[in-house]
Write an enzyme that holds these catalytic residues in place. Sequence first.
Site, mmCIF file in Angstrom:
data_model
loop_
_atom_site.group_PDB
_atom_site.id
_atom_site.type_symbol
_atom_site.label_atom_id
_atom_site.label_comp_id
_atom_site.label_asym_id
_atom_site.label_seq_id
_atom_site.Cartn_x
_atom_site.Cartn_y
_atom_site.Cartn_z
ATOM 1 N N LYS A 126 -7.805 -4.919 -3.212
ATOM 2 C CA LYS A 126 -8.116 -3.786 -2.339
ATOM 3 C C LYS A 126 -9.545 -3.298 -2.538
ATOM 4 C CE LYS A 126 -3.474 -2.411 -1.227
ATOM 5 N NZ LYS A 126 -2.711 -3.401 -2.049
HETATM 6 C C1 LIG Z 1 -1.833 -4.342 -1.493
HETATM 7 C C2 LIG Z 1 -1.497 -5.572 -2.257
HETATM 8 C C3 LIG Z 1 -0.862 -6.685 -1.652
HETATM 9 C C4 LIG Z 1 -0.407 -6.667 -0.206
HETATM 10 O O1 LIG Z 1 -1.480 -6.679 0.696
HETATM 11 P P1 LIG Z 1 -1.235 -6.272 2.233
HETATM 12 O O2 LIG Z 1 -2.598 -6.208 2.820
HETATM 13 O O3 LIG Z 1 -0.561 -4.936 2.211
HETATM 14 O O4 LIG Z 1 -0.393 -7.333 2.847
HETATM 15 C C5 LIG Z 1 -0.647 -7.810 -2.417
HETATM 16 N N1 LIG Z 1 -0.994 -7.855 -3.721
HETATM 17 C C6 LIG Z 1 -1.596 -6.810 -4.338
HETATM 18 C C7 LIG Z 1 -1.923 -6.921 -5.791
HETATM 19 C C8 LIG Z 1 -1.875 -5.637 -3.641
HETATM 20 O O5 LIG Z 1 -2.465 -4.596 -4.264
#
Ligand SMILES: *Cc1c(COP(=O)(O)O)cnc(C)c1O
Length: 483
Positions: A126
Amino acid sequence: MNYLSTRGAGAGERHTFSEILLGGLAKDGGLYLPADYPRVTADELTRWRTLPYADLAFEILSKFCDDIPADDLRALTRKTYTAATYCNVRDDESAAQITPLKTLGVEDGAPLSLLELSNGPTLAFKDMAMQLIGNLFEYALAKHGESLNILGATSGDTGSAAEYAMRGKNGIRVFMLSPHKKMSAFQTAQMYSLQDPNIFNLAVQGVFDDAQDIVKAVSNDHAFKAKYKIGTVNSINWARVVAQVVYYFKGYFAATKSNAERVSFTVPSGNFGNVCAGHIARMMGLPIEKLVVATNENDVLDEFFRTGIYRVRKAAETYHTSSPSMDISKASNFERFVYDLLGRDPARVLQLFRDVEEKGGFDLAASGDFARVREFGFVSGSSSHDTRVDTIRDVFQRYDTMIDTHTADGVKVAREHLQPGIPMIVLETAQPIKFGETIREALLREPERPAAFSGLESLPQRFEVVPADAQRVKDFIVANTGE
Ligand SMILES: *Cc1c(COP(=O)(O)O)cnc(C)c1O
Protein backbone atom coordinates in the site's frame (compact mmCIF):
# COMPACT_ATOMS: atom_id res chain seq x y z
CA MET A 1 -8.43 13.07 -19.81
CA ASN A 2 -11.98 13.08 -18.49
CA TYR A 3 -13.39 10.87 -15.76
CA LEU A 4 -16.90 9.50 -15.58
CA SER A 5 -18.84 7.39 -13.14
CA THR A 6 -19.49 3.67 -13.57
CA ARG A 7 -23.15 4.39 -12.75
CA GLY A 8 -23.71 6.75 -15.58
CA ALA A 9 -23.37 10.39 -14.69
CA GLY A 10 -24.00 12.18 -17.99
CA ALA A 11 -21.48 14.01 -20.15
CA GLY A 12 -21.93 17.14 -18.06
CA GLU A 13 -20.76 15.19 -15.05
CA ARG A 14 -17.26 14.57 -16.36
CA HIS A 15 -14.33 15.59 -14.20
CA THR A 16 -10.60 16.16 -14.45
CA PHE A 17 -7.98 14.21 -12.50
CA SER A 18 -7.49 17.01 -9.97
CA GLU A 19 -11.24 17.29 -9.40
CA ILE A 20 -11.55 13.67 -8.34
CA LEU A 21 -8.18 13.46 -6.55
CA LEU A 22 -9.46 14.28 -3.07
CA GLY A 23 -12.86 12.64 -3.46
CA GLY A 24 -14.22 9.14 -3.08
CA LEU A 25 -17.42 7.90 -4.68
CA ALA A 26 -19.04 9.76 -7.56
CA LYS A 27 -22.28 11.60 -6.66
CA ASP A 28 -24.40 8.80 -8.11
CA GLY A 29 -22.63 6.22 -5.91
CA GLY A 30 -20.44 4.86 -8.72
CA LEU A 31 -16.67 4.83 -9.05
CA TYR A 32 -14.62 7.06 -11.32
CA LEU A 33 -12.90 5.72 -14.43
CA PRO A 34 -11.28 7.46 -17.38
CA ALA A 35 -13.65 8.02 -20.32
CA ASP A 36 -11.16 6.00 -22.42
CA TYR A 37 -8.06 4.09 -21.46
CA PRO A 38 -4.94 5.70 -22.89
CA ARG A 39 -2.98 3.32 -25.14
CA VAL A 40 0.79 2.88 -25.10
CA THR A 41 2.52 2.77 -28.45
CA ALA A 42 5.27 0.29 -29.34
CA ASP A 43 7.74 3.20 -29.37
CA GLU A 44 6.71 4.25 -25.88
CA LEU A 45 7.09 0.73 -24.55
CA THR A 46 10.60 0.62 -25.98
CA ARG A 47 11.52 3.98 -24.53
CA TRP A 48 9.99 3.22 -21.12
CA ARG A 49 11.85 -0.08 -20.75
CA THR A 50 15.00 1.56 -19.38
CA LEU A 51 13.46 4.42 -17.37
CA PRO A 52 14.03 4.71 -13.63
CA TYR A 53 10.86 4.01 -11.62
CA ALA A 54 10.06 7.68 -10.86
CA ASP A 55 10.25 8.66 -14.53
CA LEU A 56 8.19 5.66 -15.60
CA ALA A 57 5.60 6.74 -13.03
CA PHE A 58 5.65 10.24 -14.51
CA GLU A 59 5.07 8.92 -18.06
CA ILE A 60 2.16 6.72 -17.00
CA LEU A 61 0.53 9.30 -14.74
CA SER A 62 0.82 11.91 -17.50
CA LYS A 63 -1.51 9.80 -19.60
CA PHE A 64 -4.18 9.94 -16.90
CA CYS A 65 -3.67 13.45 -15.62
CA ASP A 66 -3.56 16.51 -17.86
CA ASP A 67 -4.31 19.20 -15.33
CA ILE A 68 -1.09 19.18 -13.30
CA PRO A 69 1.81 20.90 -15.09
CA ALA A 70 4.34 18.32 -16.34
CA ASP A 71 7.25 19.78 -14.38
CA ASP A 72 5.25 19.65 -11.16
CA LEU A 73 4.12 16.08 -11.78
CA ARG A 74 7.65 14.95 -12.54
CA ALA A 75 8.90 16.64 -9.35
CA LEU A 76 6.19 14.80 -7.37
CA THR A 77 7.07 11.35 -8.75
CA ARG A 78 10.79 11.98 -8.20
CA LYS A 79 10.14 13.07 -4.63
CA THR A 80 8.03 9.96 -4.03
CA TYR A 81 9.95 7.09 -5.60
CA THR A 82 13.41 7.36 -4.07
CA ALA A 83 15.80 4.61 -3.01
CA ALA A 84 15.81 6.18 0.46
CA THR A 85 12.05 5.55 0.83
CA TYR A 86 12.05 2.00 -0.57
CA CYS A 87 15.15 0.99 1.36
CA ASN A 88 13.90 -1.98 3.41
CA VAL A 89 15.55 -4.47 1.08
CA ARG A 90 18.68 -6.59 0.67
CA ASP A 91 21.01 -4.07 -0.99
CA ASP A 92 21.30 -0.59 -2.50
CA GLU A 93 20.91 -1.81 -6.05
CA SER A 94 17.54 -3.37 -5.23
CA ALA A 95 16.47 -0.19 -3.43
CA ALA A 96 17.28 1.84 -6.56
CA GLN A 97 14.88 -0.39 -8.51
CA ILE A 98 12.06 0.58 -6.07
CA THR A 99 10.22 -2.65 -7.00
CA PRO A 100 12.98 -5.23 -7.65
CA LEU A 101 12.07 -8.52 -9.30
CA LYS A 102 13.24 -11.59 -7.42
CA THR A 103 13.56 -14.74 -9.52
CA LEU A 104 12.61 -17.92 -7.71
CA GLY A 105 13.08 -20.60 -10.40
CA VAL A 106 11.44 -22.35 -13.33
CA GLU A 107 8.33 -24.42 -12.54
CA ASP A 108 6.42 -26.36 -15.22
CA GLY A 109 8.46 -24.51 -17.85
CA ALA A 110 7.44 -21.09 -16.53
CA PRO A 111 9.92 -18.69 -14.92
CA LEU A 112 8.43 -17.85 -11.50
CA SER A 113 9.34 -14.61 -9.74
CA LEU A 114 8.23 -12.16 -7.06
CA LEU A 115 7.78 -8.45 -7.73
CA GLU A 116 8.75 -6.84 -4.42
CA LEU A 117 6.27 -4.11 -3.56
CA SER A 118 6.80 -3.97 0.17
CA ASN A 119 10.18 -2.31 0.67
CA GLY A 120 8.61 1.02 1.64
CA PRO A 121 8.14 2.57 5.10
CA THR A 122 5.37 0.23 6.35
CA LEU A 123 6.56 -2.96 4.61
CA ALA A 124 3.35 -3.48 2.60
CA PHE A 125 2.46 -2.72 -1.01
CA LYS A 126 0.00 0.00 0.00
CA ASP A 127 3.00 2.31 0.41
CA MET A 128 3.51 2.23 -3.37
CA ALA A 129 0.38 4.28 -3.99
CA MET A 130 -0.09 5.97 -0.63
CA GLN A 131 3.31 7.69 -0.66
CA LEU A 132 2.38 9.31 -3.97
CA ILE A 133 -1.07 10.25 -2.65
CA GLY A 134 0.56 12.04 0.30
CA ASN A 135 2.59 14.21 -2.05
CA LEU A 136 -0.30 14.75 -4.51
CA PHE A 137 -2.68 15.77 -1.70
CA GLU A 138 -0.17 18.18 -0.18
CA TYR A 139 0.43 19.72 -3.62
CA ALA A 140 -3.27 20.06 -4.46
CA LEU A 141 -4.21 21.51 -1.05
CA ALA A 142 -1.39 24.06 -1.15
CA LYS A 143 -2.49 25.18 -4.61
CA HIS A 144 -5.95 26.05 -3.32
CA GLY A 145 -4.89 27.17 0.15
CA GLU A 146 -6.97 24.41 1.70
CA SER A 147 -6.52 21.83 4.42
CA LEU A 148 -7.83 18.31 4.97
CA ASN A 149 -8.47 16.14 8.03
CA ILE A 150 -8.25 12.50 7.06
CA LEU A 151 -10.40 10.21 9.18
CA GLY A 152 -10.02 6.46 8.92
CA ALA A 153 -10.38 3.15 10.71
CA THR A 154 -7.79 0.43 10.41
CA SER A 155 -6.99 -3.02 11.62
CA GLY A 156 -3.41 -2.63 10.40
CA ASP A 157 -1.96 -2.13 6.91
CA THR A 158 -4.04 0.70 5.45
CA GLY A 159 -3.86 2.93 8.49
CA SER A 160 -0.13 2.72 8.88
CA ALA A 161 0.46 3.26 5.15
CA ALA A 162 -1.74 6.37 5.31
CA GLU A 163 0.03 7.72 8.39
CA TYR A 164 3.52 7.24 6.94
CA ALA A 165 2.37 8.90 3.71
CA MET A 166 0.86 11.93 5.45
CA ARG A 167 3.30 12.48 8.33
CA GLY A 168 4.75 15.97 8.28
CA LYS A 169 2.63 17.02 5.28
CA ASN A 170 1.43 20.63 5.24
CA GLY A 171 -2.33 21.13 5.39
CA ILE A 172 -3.08 17.52 6.32
CA ARG A 173 -3.95 15.89 9.63
CA VAL A 174 -4.70 12.20 10.10
CA PHE A 175 -7.13 10.89 12.73
CA MET A 176 -6.77 7.12 12.60
CA LEU A 177 -8.99 4.86 14.68
CA SER A 178 -7.74 1.40 15.59
CA PRO A 179 -9.12 -1.22 17.97
CA HIS A 180 -7.42 -0.84 21.37
CA LYS A 181 -5.07 -3.76 22.13
CA LYS A 182 -6.29 -5.80 19.14
CA MET A 183 -3.39 -5.36 16.70
CA SER A 184 -0.08 -7.21 16.80
CA ALA A 185 2.72 -5.62 18.84
CA PHE A 186 4.58 -4.87 15.62
CA GLN A 187 1.62 -3.19 13.90
CA THR A 188 0.71 -1.23 17.02
CA ALA A 189 4.28 0.02 17.39
CA GLN A 190 4.47 0.95 13.71
CA MET A 191 1.54 3.33 14.08
CA TYR A 192 1.74 4.51 17.65
CA SER A 193 5.47 5.27 17.63
CA LEU A 194 4.91 8.12 15.16
CA GLN A 195 5.53 11.40 16.96
CA ASP A 196 4.54 13.76 14.15
CA PRO A 197 2.18 16.45 15.43
CA ASN A 198 -0.20 16.01 12.45
CA ILE A 199 -0.78 12.31 13.14
CA PHE A 200 -3.36 11.29 15.76
CA ASN A 201 -3.81 7.67 16.76
CA LEU A 202 -7.09 6.95 18.51
CA ALA A 203 -7.25 3.57 20.23
CA VAL A 204 -10.95 2.74 20.34
CA GLN A 205 -12.20 0.61 23.22
CA GLY A 206 -13.86 -1.98 21.00
CA VAL A 207 -13.24 -4.06 17.89
CA PHE A 208 -12.45 -2.94 14.34
CA ASP A 209 -16.14 -2.77 13.38
CA ASP A 210 -16.76 -0.29 16.21
CA ALA A 211 -14.00 1.92 14.84
CA GLN A 212 -15.45 1.59 11.34
CA ASP A 213 -18.94 2.50 12.59
CA ILE A 214 -17.60 5.66 14.22
CA VAL A 215 -16.01 6.74 10.94
CA LYS A 216 -19.34 6.17 9.18
CA ALA A 217 -21.25 8.08 11.85
CA VAL A 218 -18.90 11.05 11.70
CA SER A 219 -18.94 11.05 7.86
CA ASN A 220 -22.73 10.97 7.84
CA ASP A 221 -22.84 14.15 9.90
CA HIS A 222 -22.59 16.32 6.80
CA ALA A 223 -22.40 19.61 8.66
CA PHE A 224 -19.52 18.37 10.80
CA LYS A 225 -17.83 16.81 7.80
CA ALA A 226 -17.94 20.08 5.85
CA LYS A 227 -16.97 22.29 8.78
CA TYR A 228 -13.97 20.19 9.77
CA LYS A 229 -12.97 19.27 6.18
CA ILE A 230 -13.12 15.53 6.84
CA GLY A 231 -11.83 13.29 4.04
CA THR A 232 -10.66 9.72 3.55
CA VAL A 233 -8.03 7.78 1.60
CA ASN A 234 -9.73 4.46 1.03
CA SER A 235 -8.95 1.97 -1.68
CA ILE A 236 -11.50 3.29 -4.19
CA ASN A 237 -9.50 6.50 -4.59
CA TRP A 238 -8.69 6.68 -8.29
CA ALA A 239 -5.18 8.09 -7.84
CA ARG A 240 -4.30 5.08 -5.67
CA VAL A 241 -5.38 2.73 -8.43
CA VAL A 242 -3.47 4.57 -11.14
CA ALA A 243 -0.28 4.75 -9.06
CA GLN A 244 -0.41 0.96 -8.91
CA VAL A 245 -0.48 0.64 -12.70
CA VAL A 246 3.19 1.69 -12.79
CA TYR A 247 4.69 -1.43 -11.23
CA TYR A 248 2.96 -3.74 -13.69
CA PHE A 249 5.00 -2.03 -16.42
CA LYS A 250 8.13 -2.12 -14.27
CA GLY A 251 7.64 -5.82 -13.55
CA TYR A 252 7.01 -6.59 -17.21
CA PHE A 253 10.24 -4.86 -18.25
CA ALA A 254 12.22 -6.67 -15.55
CA ALA A 255 10.90 -10.11 -16.58
CA THR A 256 11.30 -9.75 -20.38
CA LYS A 257 13.91 -8.78 -22.94
CA SER A 258 11.62 -7.64 -25.75
CA ASN A 259 8.13 -6.24 -26.10
CA ALA A 260 7.10 -9.27 -28.14
CA GLU A 261 7.03 -11.35 -24.94
CA ARG A 262 3.97 -11.83 -22.75
CA VAL A 263 3.87 -12.33 -18.96
CA SER A 264 1.23 -13.26 -16.39
CA PHE A 265 0.69 -11.68 -12.99
CA THR A 266 -0.77 -13.23 -9.84
CA VAL A 267 -2.23 -10.75 -7.38
CA PRO A 268 -3.12 -11.48 -3.73
CA SER A 269 -6.49 -9.74 -3.67
CA GLY A 270 -8.97 -8.25 -1.22
CA ASN A 271 -10.69 -5.08 -2.37
CA PHE A 272 -9.64 -5.64 -6.00
CA GLY A 273 -7.60 -2.40 -6.07
CA ASN A 274 -4.26 -3.98 -6.92
CA VAL A 275 -5.48 -6.32 -9.65
CA CYS A 276 -7.74 -3.56 -11.04
CA ALA A 277 -4.52 -1.66 -11.76
CA GLY A 278 -3.26 -4.75 -13.62
CA HIS A 279 -6.44 -4.79 -15.68
CA ILE A 280 -5.88 -1.14 -16.58
CA ALA A 281 -2.24 -1.83 -17.56
CA ARG A 282 -3.52 -4.56 -19.86
CA MET A 283 -6.19 -2.28 -21.35
CA MET A 284 -3.42 0.23 -22.07
CA GLY A 285 -1.71 -2.41 -24.17
CA LEU A 286 0.84 -3.97 -21.81
CA PRO A 287 1.33 -7.56 -23.11
CA ILE A 288 -0.26 -9.39 -20.17
CA GLU A 289 -1.37 -12.97 -20.77
CA LYS A 290 -3.24 -13.72 -17.55
CA LEU A 291 -4.26 -11.82 -14.47
CA VAL A 292 -4.60 -14.38 -11.71
CA VAL A 293 -6.76 -13.28 -8.76
CA ALA A 294 -5.63 -15.03 -5.57
CA THR A 295 -7.94 -14.97 -2.55
CA ASN A 296 -7.77 -16.55 0.89
CA GLU A 297 -10.68 -18.32 2.61
CA ASN A 298 -12.74 -15.20 1.90
CA ASP A 299 -13.23 -16.28 -1.69
CA VAL A 300 -15.96 -13.97 -2.97
CA LEU A 301 -13.77 -12.98 -5.94
CA ASP A 302 -12.60 -16.52 -6.71
CA GLU A 303 -16.22 -17.62 -6.72
CA PHE A 304 -17.09 -14.93 -9.25
CA PHE A 305 -14.22 -15.71 -11.61
CA ARG A 306 -15.02 -19.43 -11.48
CA THR A 307 -18.82 -19.28 -11.69
CA GLY A 308 -20.05 -15.82 -12.72
CA ILE A 309 -21.85 -15.44 -9.40
CA TYR A 310 -20.97 -12.42 -7.26
CA ARG A 311 -22.29 -13.02 -3.77
CA VAL A 312 -21.16 -10.68 -1.01
CA ARG A 313 -20.68 -12.24 2.39
CA LYS A 314 -22.40 -11.38 5.65
CA ALA A 315 -20.27 -10.43 8.64
CA ALA A 316 -20.74 -13.90 10.15
CA GLU A 317 -19.48 -15.49 6.92
CA THR A 318 -16.30 -13.40 6.83
CA TYR A 319 -13.37 -15.30 8.27
CA HIS A 320 -10.47 -13.91 10.27
CA THR A 321 -7.53 -15.53 8.55
CA SER A 322 -3.74 -15.56 8.73
CA SER A 323 -3.67 -13.31 5.63
CA PRO A 324 -5.88 -10.68 7.28
CA SER A 325 -5.44 -7.88 4.73
CA MET A 326 -7.47 -10.00 2.30
CA ASP A 327 -10.34 -10.65 4.74
CA ILE A 328 -13.15 -8.94 2.84
CA SER A 329 -16.87 -9.54 2.50
CA LYS A 330 -17.18 -7.55 -0.75
CA ALA A 331 -14.58 -6.04 -3.04
CA SER A 332 -14.90 -2.26 -3.17
CA ASN A 333 -13.10 -1.75 -6.52
CA PHE A 334 -14.80 -4.64 -8.33
CA GLU A 335 -17.40 -2.34 -9.89
CA ARG A 336 -14.66 -0.80 -12.06
CA PHE A 337 -13.98 -4.15 -13.71
CA VAL A 338 -17.68 -5.01 -14.03
CA TYR A 339 -18.19 -1.74 -15.91
CA ASP A 340 -15.62 -2.79 -18.52
CA LEU A 341 -16.88 -6.38 -18.58
CA LEU A 342 -20.39 -5.17 -19.46
CA GLY A 343 -19.04 -3.11 -22.34
CA ARG A 344 -19.25 0.11 -20.28
CA ASP A 345 -23.02 0.07 -19.87
CA PRO A 346 -23.73 2.29 -16.83
CA ALA A 347 -27.44 1.43 -16.63
CA ARG A 348 -26.65 -2.25 -16.21
CA VAL A 349 -23.90 -1.52 -13.66
CA LEU A 350 -26.37 0.54 -11.67
CA GLN A 351 -28.89 -2.32 -11.74
CA LEU A 352 -26.32 -4.96 -10.74
CA PHE A 353 -24.99 -2.99 -7.80
CA ARG A 354 -28.52 -2.21 -6.71
CA ASP A 355 -28.99 -5.98 -6.69
CA VAL A 356 -25.88 -6.24 -4.51
CA GLU A 357 -27.46 -3.89 -1.99
CA GLU A 358 -30.94 -5.39 -2.13
CA LYS A 359 -30.31 -9.08 -2.82
CA GLY A 360 -26.70 -9.54 -1.77
CA GLY A 361 -25.27 -10.13 -5.23
CA PHE A 362 -25.82 -10.91 -8.89
CA ASP A 363 -25.38 -13.79 -11.32
CA LEU A 364 -23.74 -13.30 -14.71
CA ALA A 365 -23.25 -17.02 -15.36
CA ALA A 366 -25.91 -17.23 -18.04
CA SER A 367 -25.06 -13.93 -19.70
CA GLY A 368 -22.67 -13.67 -22.63
CA ASP A 369 -20.67 -11.13 -20.63
CA PHE A 370 -19.25 -13.69 -18.27
CA ALA A 371 -17.51 -15.51 -21.13
CA ARG A 372 -15.60 -12.30 -21.74
CA VAL A 373 -13.87 -12.66 -18.37
CA ARG A 374 -11.31 -14.90 -20.09
CA GLU A 375 -10.88 -12.39 -22.94
CA PHE A 376 -9.84 -9.93 -20.25
CA GLY A 377 -7.26 -12.49 -19.09
CA PHE A 378 -8.82 -13.20 -15.69
CA VAL A 379 -8.56 -16.51 -13.83
CA SER A 380 -8.52 -17.17 -10.08
CA GLY A 381 -7.94 -19.47 -7.14
CA SER A 382 -8.11 -19.50 -3.35
CA SER A 383 -6.05 -20.74 -0.44
CA SER A 384 -6.44 -21.86 3.15
CA HIS A 385 -4.34 -21.63 6.28
CA ASP A 386 -2.81 -25.06 5.58
CA THR A 387 -1.83 -24.33 1.98
CA ARG A 388 -0.48 -20.94 3.09
CA VAL A 389 1.76 -22.49 5.72
CA ASP A 390 2.87 -25.22 3.29
CA THR A 391 3.72 -22.64 0.63
CA ILE A 392 5.76 -20.49 3.04
CA ARG A 393 7.72 -23.61 4.02
CA ASP A 394 8.16 -24.84 0.45
CA VAL A 395 9.39 -21.49 -0.92
CA PHE A 396 11.79 -21.16 1.99
CA GLN A 397 13.22 -24.65 1.53
CA ARG A 398 13.35 -24.58 -2.27
CA TYR A 399 14.41 -21.00 -2.90
CA ASP A 400 15.83 -19.81 0.43
CA THR A 401 13.25 -17.00 0.35
CA MET A 402 10.94 -16.01 3.20
CA ILE A 403 7.52 -14.79 2.06
CA ASP A 404 4.61 -13.38 4.02
CA THR A 405 1.17 -14.98 4.28
CA HIS A 406 -0.49 -12.87 1.55
CA THR A 407 2.33 -13.46 -0.92
CA ALA A 408 2.09 -17.15 -0.08
CA ASP A 409 -1.56 -17.13 -1.16
CA GLY A 410 -0.32 -15.61 -4.41
CA VAL A 411 2.37 -18.25 -4.99
CA LYS A 412 -0.04 -21.07 -4.17
CA VAL A 413 -2.62 -19.88 -6.72
CA ALA A 414 0.02 -18.87 -9.32
CA ARG A 415 1.21 -22.48 -9.40
CA GLU A 416 -2.25 -23.54 -10.58
CA HIS A 417 -2.02 -21.27 -13.63
CA LEU A 418 1.53 -21.67 -14.98
CA GLN A 419 2.04 -21.89 -18.75
CA PRO A 420 5.32 -23.08 -20.29
CA GLY A 421 7.47 -20.21 -21.56
CA ILE A 422 5.34 -17.46 -20.01
CA PRO A 423 6.94 -15.74 -17.01
CA MET A 424 4.66 -15.72 -13.97
CA ILE A 425 5.16 -12.71 -11.71
CA VAL A 426 3.63 -12.93 -8.23
CA LEU A 427 3.12 -9.57 -6.55
CA GLU A 428 4.73 -9.60 -3.12
CA THR A 429 2.38 -7.52 -1.01
CA ALA A 430 3.97 -7.52 2.47
CA GLN A 431 7.10 -8.54 4.34
CA PRO A 432 7.07 -11.59 6.65
CA ILE A 433 7.85 -9.58 9.80
CA LYS A 434 4.31 -8.17 9.73
CA PHE A 435 2.81 -11.64 10.17
CA GLY A 436 5.36 -13.23 12.45
CA GLU A 437 3.05 -15.71 14.15
CA THR A 438 2.39 -17.67 10.95
CA ILE A 439 6.06 -17.51 9.94
CA ARG A 440 7.00 -19.10 13.28
CA GLU A 441 4.35 -21.78 12.73
CA ALA A 442 5.60 -22.55 9.22
CA LEU A 443 9.36 -22.27 9.68
CA LEU A 444 9.89 -22.62 13.44
CA ARG A 445 12.02 -19.50 13.35
CA GLU A 446 11.70 -15.74 13.64
CA PRO A 447 10.76 -13.70 10.56
CA GLU A 448 13.45 -11.54 8.97
CA ARG A 449 13.40 -7.98 10.25
CA PRO A 450 14.73 -5.08 8.14
CA ALA A 451 17.47 -3.21 10.01
CA ALA A 452 15.47 0.01 10.34
CA PHE A 453 12.86 -1.85 12.42
CA SER A 454 15.09 -3.20 15.16
CA GLY A 455 13.74 -2.23 18.54
CA LEU A 456 10.54 -0.79 17.04
CA GLU A 457 8.34 -2.22 19.78
CA SER A 458 10.27 -0.46 22.55
CA LEU A 459 10.02 3.04 21.08
CA PRO A 460 7.82 5.51 22.99
CA GLN A 461 4.21 5.45 21.78
CA ARG A 462 1.79 8.33 21.32
CA PHE A 463 -1.92 7.51 21.22
CA GLU A 464 -5.20 8.42 22.86
CA VAL A 465 -7.58 5.81 24.22
CA VAL A 466 -11.21 6.70 23.46
CA PRO A 467 -14.52 4.94 24.16
CA ALA A 468 -16.43 3.56 21.14
CA ASP A 469 -18.48 6.73 20.90
CA ALA A 470 -18.66 8.95 17.80
CA GLN A 471 -19.27 12.09 19.87
CA ARG A 472 -16.02 11.60 21.80
CA VAL A 473 -14.14 11.22 18.53
CA LYS A 474 -15.75 14.39 17.18
CA ASP A 475 -14.77 16.23 20.37
CA PHE A 476 -11.21 15.05 19.91
CA ILE A 477 -11.12 16.28 16.31
CA VAL A 478 -12.54 19.67 17.31
CA ALA A 479 -9.99 20.02 20.10
CA ASN A 480 -7.10 19.16 17.80
CA THR A 481 -7.86 21.09 14.64
CA GLY A 482 -7.73 24.56 16.14
CA GLU A 483 -10.51 25.70 13.81
C1 LIG B 1 -4.38 -4.50 1.02
C2 LIG B 1 -3.61 -5.76 0.89
C3 LIG B 1 -3.96 -6.77 -0.04
C4 LIG B 1 -5.20 -6.66 -0.91
O1 LIG B 1 -5.09 -5.67 -1.90
P1 LIG B 1 -6.40 -5.14 -2.65
O2 LIG B 1 -5.93 -3.98 -3.45
O3 LIG B 1 -7.36 -4.73 -1.58
O4 LIG B 1 -6.92 -6.25 -3.49
C5 LIG B 1 -3.15 -7.88 -0.14
N1 LIG B 1 -2.07 -8.03 0.64
C6 LIG B 1 -1.70 -7.10 1.55
C7 LIG B 1 -0.50 -7.35 2.41
C8 LIG B 1 -2.44 -5.93 1.71
O5 LIG B 1 -2.08 -5.01 2.63
